[in-house]
Design a protein around this motif. Structure first.
Motif, PDB file in Angstrom:
ATOM      1  N   ASP A  49       0.845  -1.217  -0.093  1.00 20.85           N
ATOM      2  CA  ASP A  49      -0.031  -0.169  -0.180  1.00 20.85           C
ATOM      3  C   ASP A  49       0.968   1.144  -0.151  1.00 20.85           C
ATOM      4  OD1 ASP A  49      -2.271  -1.741   0.153  1.00 20.85           O
ATOM      5  OD2 ASP A  49      -2.247  -1.549   2.260  1.00 20.85           O
ATOM      6  N   THR A  50       0.410   2.242  -0.617  1.00 25.04           N
ATOM      7  CA  THR A  50       1.162   3.530  -0.634  1.00 25.04           C
ATOM      8  C   THR A  50       0.442   4.934   0.112  1.00 25.04           C
ATOM      9  OG1 THR A  50       1.849   2.994  -2.940  1.00 25.04           O
ATOM     10  CG2 THR A  50       2.231   5.355  -2.186  1.00 25.04           C
ATOM     11  N   THR A  51       1.269   5.424   0.724  1.00 25.69           N
ATOM     12  CA  THR A  51       0.746   6.642   1.689  1.00 25.69           C
ATOM     13  C   THR A  51       1.037   8.094   0.982  1.00 25.69           C
ATOM     14  OG1 THR A  51       2.144   6.344   3.291  1.00 25.69           O
ATOM     15  CG2 THR A  51       0.426   5.287   3.459  1.00 25.69           C
ATOM     16  N   PHE A  52       0.253   9.032   1.014  1.00 29.27           N
ATOM     17  CA  PHE A  52       0.550  10.290   0.741  1.00 29.27           C
ATOM     18  C   PHE A  52       0.015  11.318   1.960  1.00 29.27           C
ATOM     19  CE2 PHE A  52      -0.369   7.912  -2.706  1.00 29.27           C
ATOM     20  CZ  PHE A  52       0.713   8.153  -3.723  1.00 29.27           C
ATOM     21  N   VAL A  53       1.057  11.831   2.403  1.00 30.80           N
ATOM     22  CA  VAL A  53       0.407  12.901   3.514  1.00 30.80           C
ATOM     23  C   VAL A  53       1.062  14.440   3.183  1.00 30.80           C
ATOM     24  CG1 VAL A  53       0.920  13.431   5.930  1.00 30.80           C
ATOM     25  CG2 VAL A  53       0.951  11.121   5.013  1.00 30.80           C
ATOM     26  N   THR A  54       0.094  15.319   3.142  1.00 31.30           N
ATOM     27  CA  THR A  54       0.568  16.673   3.269  1.00 31.30           C
ATOM     28  C   THR A  54       0.355  17.493   4.447  1.00 31.30           C
ATOM     29  OG1 THR A  54      -0.173  16.786   0.715  1.00 31.30           O
ATOM     30  CG2 THR A  54       0.182  18.791   1.755  1.00 31.30           C
ATOM     31  N   ILE A  55       1.097  18.035   5.174  1.00 35.63           N
ATOM     32  CA  ILE A  55       1.081  18.638   6.292  1.00 35.63           C
ATOM     33  C   ILE A  55       1.295  20.243   6.196  1.00 35.63           C
ATOM     34  CG2 ILE A  55       2.128  18.879   8.807  1.00 35.63           C
ATOM     35  CD1 ILE A  55       3.677  16.153   7.644  1.00 35.63           C
ATOM     36  N   LYS A  56      -0.071  20.906   6.396  1.00 33.25           N
ATOM     37  CA  LYS A  56       0.022  22.210   6.334  1.00 33.25           C
ATOM     38  C   LYS A  56       0.374  23.204   7.636  1.00 33.25           C
ATOM     39  CE  LYS A  56      -3.063  21.542   2.270  1.00 33.25           C
ATOM     40  NZ  LYS A  56      -4.503  21.575   1.896  1.00 33.25           N
ATOM     41  N   GLY A  57       0.907  24.129   7.479  1.00 32.11           N
ATOM     42  CA  GLY A  57       1.269  25.219   8.659  1.00 32.11           C
ATOM     43  C   GLY A  57       1.106  26.419   7.863  1.00 32.11           C
ATOM     44  N   ARG A  58       2.154  27.501   8.611  1.00 33.05           N
ATOM     45  CA  ARG A  58       2.005  28.936   8.117  1.00 33.05           C
ATOM     46  C   ARG A  58       3.607  29.177   8.122  1.00 33.05           C
ATOM     47  NH1 ARG A  58      -0.834  31.231  11.867  1.00 33.05           N
ATOM     48  NH2 ARG A  58       0.746  32.147  13.043  1.00 33.05           N
ATOM     49  N   GLY A  59       3.938  29.211   6.978  1.00 36.43           N
ATOM     50  CA  GLY A  59       5.509  29.744   6.775  1.00 36.43           C
ATOM     51  C   GLY A  59       5.826  31.007   7.114  1.00 36.43           C
ATOM     52  N   GLY A  60       7.354  31.231   7.452  1.00 36.75           N
ATOM     53  CA  GLY A  60       7.815  32.559   7.926  1.00 36.75           C
ATOM     54  C   GLY A  60       9.369  32.251   7.994  1.00 36.75           C
ATOM     55  N   HIS A  61       9.726  33.210   8.772  1.00 35.48           N
ATOM     56  CA  HIS A  61      11.418  33.243   8.817  1.00 35.48           C
ATOM     57  C   HIS A  61      11.861  32.317   9.810  1.00 35.48           C
ATOM     58  CE1 HIS A  61      15.344  35.020   9.430  1.00 35.48           C
ATOM     59  NE2 HIS A  61      15.089  35.811   8.538  1.00 35.48           N
ATOM     60  N   PHE A 101      12.238  33.462  13.654  1.00 34.31           N
ATOM     61  CA  PHE A 101      11.105  33.666  14.601  1.00 34.31           C
ATOM     62  C   PHE A 101       9.951  32.777  14.202  1.00 34.31           C
ATOM     63  CE2 PHE A 101      12.827  37.559  12.333  1.00 34.31           C
ATOM     64  CZ  PHE A 101      13.419  38.168  13.305  1.00 34.31           C
ATOM     65  N   PRO A 102      10.339  31.457  14.753  1.00 34.56           N
ATOM     66  CA  PRO A 102       9.326  30.288  14.748  1.00 34.56           C
ATOM     67  C   PRO A 102       8.100  30.522  15.547  1.00 34.56           C
ATOM     68  CG  PRO A 102      11.304  29.731  16.202  1.00 34.56           C
ATOM     69  CD  PRO A 102      11.594  30.947  15.674  1.00 34.56           C
ATOM     70  N   HIS A 103       8.151  31.555  16.521  1.00 34.85           N
ATOM     71  CA  HIS A 103       6.865  31.570  17.438  1.00 34.85           C
ATOM     72  C   HIS A 103       5.711  32.470  16.642  1.00 34.85           C
ATOM     73  CE1 HIS A 103       9.542  35.177  17.774  1.00 34.85           C
ATOM     74  NE2 HIS A 103       8.350  35.844  18.189  1.00 34.85           N
ATOM     75  N   LYS A 104       6.303  33.136  15.344  1.00 36.00           N
ATOM     76  CA  LYS A 104       5.308  33.725  14.644  1.00 36.00           C
ATOM     77  C   LYS A 104       4.650  33.027  13.434  1.00 36.00           C
ATOM     78  CE  LYS A 104       7.391  38.278  15.346  1.00 36.00           C
ATOM     79  NZ  LYS A 104       7.896  39.386  14.390  1.00 36.00           N
ATOM     80  N   ASP A 105       5.341  31.456  13.336  1.00 38.65           N
ATOM     81  CA  ASP A 105       4.820  30.678  12.322  1.00 38.65           C
ATOM     82  C   ASP A 105       4.284  29.231  12.951  1.00 38.65           C
ATOM     83  OD1 ASP A 105       6.391  32.378  10.852  1.00 38.65           O
ATOM     84  OD2 ASP A 105       8.374  31.304  11.201  1.00 38.65           O
ATOM     85  N   ILE A 106       3.781  28.527  11.982  1.00 37.20           N
ATOM     86  CA  ILE A 106       3.285  27.214  12.211  1.00 37.20           C
ATOM     87  C   ILE A 106       4.181  26.307  11.320  1.00 37.20           C
ATOM     88  CG2 ILE A 106       1.422  25.557  12.578  1.00 37.20           C
ATOM     89  CD1 ILE A 106      -0.545  28.022  12.764  1.00 37.20           C
ATOM     90  N   ALA A 150      -0.288  16.316  14.130  1.00 44.60           N
ATOM     91  CA  ALA A 150      -0.552  17.732  13.298  1.00 44.60           C
ATOM     92  C   ALA A 150      -1.012  18.566  14.089  1.00 44.60           C
ATOM     93  CB  ALA A 150      -0.924  17.549  11.988  1.00 44.60           C
ATOM     94  N   ALA A 151      -2.579  18.274  14.594  1.00 39.88           N
ATOM     95  CA  ALA A 151      -3.184  19.342  15.379  1.00 39.88           C
ATOM     96  C   ALA A 151      -2.579  19.740  16.385  1.00 39.88           C
ATOM     97  CB  ALA A 151      -4.440  18.753  15.670  1.00 39.88           C
ATOM     98  N   SER A 152      -1.895  18.790  17.153  1.00 38.47           N
ATOM     99  CA  SER A 152      -1.019  19.231  18.405  1.00 38.47           C
ATOM    100  C   SER A 152       0.110  20.255  18.265  1.00 38.47           C
ATOM    101  CB  SER A 152      -0.272  17.869  18.948  1.00 38.47           C
ATOM    102  OG  SER A 152       0.664  17.447  18.383  1.00 38.47           O
ATOM    103  N   LEU A 153       0.478  20.290  17.097  1.00 36.10           N
ATOM    104  CA  LEU A 153       1.264  21.241  16.701  1.00 36.10           C
ATOM    105  C   LEU A 153       0.845  22.468  15.789  1.00 36.10           C
ATOM    106  CD1 LEU A 153       4.361  18.686  16.500  1.00 36.10           C
ATOM    107  CD2 LEU A 153       3.874  20.381  18.134  1.00 36.10           C
ATOM    108  N   GLY A 154      -0.383  22.613  15.943  1.00 35.23           N
ATOM    109  CA  GLY A 154      -1.236  23.600  15.187  1.00 35.23           C
ATOM    110  C   GLY A 154      -1.240  23.524  13.676  1.00 35.23           C
ATOM    111  N   CYS A 155      -0.828  22.461  13.231  1.00 33.19           N
ATOM    112  CA  CYS A 155      -1.046  22.305  11.675  1.00 33.19           C
ATOM    113  C   CYS A 155      -2.319  21.408  11.399  1.00 33.19           C
ATOM    114  CB  CYS A 155       0.481  21.328  11.376  1.00 33.19           C
ATOM    115  SG  CYS A 155       1.792  22.168  11.395  1.00 33.19           S
TER     116      CYS A 155
END
Length: 399
Positions: free
Chosen positions: A188-200, A203-208, A284-289
């Motif tokens: 079987d094959t798996t595909f995962v796309t994890i979406k956050g919010r990019g940035g610098h 300053f990771p506290h301003k990103d996800i 993913a949800a536990s890290l805001g994604c």
């Protein structure tokens, strides 16, 4: 009554099999591009008096050898495609095509099936029923068996039982491995796309951060094998690709993963998707994604039917003796022969081709892969005798 004649014939045609094998080895072709290979197969089967269908599922060949008496139909299957591998075997009959090689030994499989056809054609006056030879393209991309089944190769006439083999370099030449039940895993094959919010990245506290989420997901998914699957069963969850980001100091918007899942037990297989979805979405949800997850079932496990396996075991014993039988440890590798076994009872062998004296020790897909040619007569004989035993068994079952 067939075994002495088949055993003798399998040895008598060795030089012919060797010539065929070396020709196929020199001229490998990729999945769904096996045109010259198919033409050679079709011509050979026509010369044996078979009814031949060309261009089945694109580049496949189906040949029917009819016995002198009416009866059931059993099938022998061989895959015919090669790989995009540059050969480094040093063989005098190495591939003539740059970047193409029979690195998985499908040339062995073709030759054994043609040898079985040659043997059975000489015995067709004693056959009660027919043998259908299925030369299948595109095993390497898990597509050929599906396409051939969809085009009806198991019908007209209906196939009651099917046999096939795969060479195995870890098994010594002169031996054949077989067991009832699971032999090779589902794929079987798996595909995962994890979406956050990019940035610098400074300053990771301003990103996800989807990269951190991807790492968490990959690590947490391993608990499925260690904590959800019964320790007495087997499963594999692996990721082969991870893509995300464009610069070392930029947190991206998303990360994409692809992976593979391998199981034997169909109940575990059906459970893998919900188990993985739970871990992926919650991690993913536990890290805001957020995460999009797609699970594709490609191939079932190769499961040797009890009656077909018993017939195959008897054929091995009569061709090479009890001492030649190996009871194998199942492999987490996959094989699309399983598609045929979903439809009809089937038996799949591992044909020993290993021999350290000639450096036939390298694994499938290696540029140094080699097979001991002494296995060709054994494979042809075992397939031919299995087909004969299968015809007799199906005849008795139908009566």
């Amino acid at each position: 009554m067939w075994s002495p004649a088949i055993k003798q014939l399998s040895h008598q045609i060795f030089e012919e099999l060797q010539h065929l094998y070396r020709d196929f080895h020199r001229h490998p072709e990729l999945s769904f591009k096996e045109k010259d290979t198919s033409e050679k197969i079709a011509a050979y089967m026509e010369n044996l008096g078979c009814t031949v269908q060309k261009n089945v599922a694109g580049t496949g060949v189906v040949a029917l050898l009819m016995g002198a008496k009416k009866g059931p139909t059993v099938a022998i299957r061989a895959d015919i495609d090669a790989l995009p591998v540059e050969e480094k075997s040093g063989l005098p009959y190495k591939s003539i095509y740059e970047g193409l090689m029979h690195a998985c030994g499908h040339d062995v499989h073709i030759t054994c099936a043609l040898g079985a056809a040659k043997i059975l054609a000489s015995l067709k006056n004693d056959l009660q029923g027919s043998v259908k030879f299925i030369f299948q393209p595109a095993e390497e991309i898990n597509a050929g068996a599906k396409a051939m089944v969809e085009e009806g190769v198991l019908e007209n006439p209906h196939v009651s039982m099917i046999f096939g083999l795969h060479n195995h370099p870890e098994i010594p030449v002169g031996k054949v491995a077989l067991k009832e039940g699971p032999l090779m895993a589902s794929v079987d094959t798996t595909f995962v796309t994890i979406k956050g919010r990019g940035g610098h990245g400074a300053f990771p506290h301003k990103d996800i951060d989807p990269i951190v989420a991807a790492a968490s997901i990959i690590m947490n998914l391993q608990t499925i094998v260690s904590r959800n699957v019964d320790p007495q069963h087997s499963a594999v969850v692996s990721f082969g690709t991870i893509h995300g980001g464009t610069a070392n100091n930029v947190i991206p918007d998303e990360v994409k993963l692809t992976g593979t899942v391998r199981t034997f037990d169909p109940h575990i297989r059906e459970s893998m998707e919900p188990w993985m979805r739970r871990v992926i979405e919650h991690a993913a949800a536990s890290l805001g994604c957020t995460a999009d997850f797609y699970y594709r079932q490609d191939l079932p496990a190769v499961m040797n039917h009890p009656e077909a396996a018993a017939l195959g075991m008897r054929a091995i014993e009569e061709i090479i003796g009890k001492e030649g039988i190996v009871i194998p440890v199942p492999s987490m590798g996959g094989e699309d022969f399983a598609i045929f076994q979903e439809k009809v009872p089937g038996c799949f062998f591992w044909l020993g081709v290993g021999n350290p004296d000639i450096d036939a020790i390298h694994p499938w897909h290696s540029p140094r892969f080699k097979a001991d040619e002494g296995a060709l007569s054994i494979g042809a004989g075992v397939l031919a005798l299995s087909a004969c035993r299968g015809l007799l068994h199906c005849q008795r079952a139908d009566s």
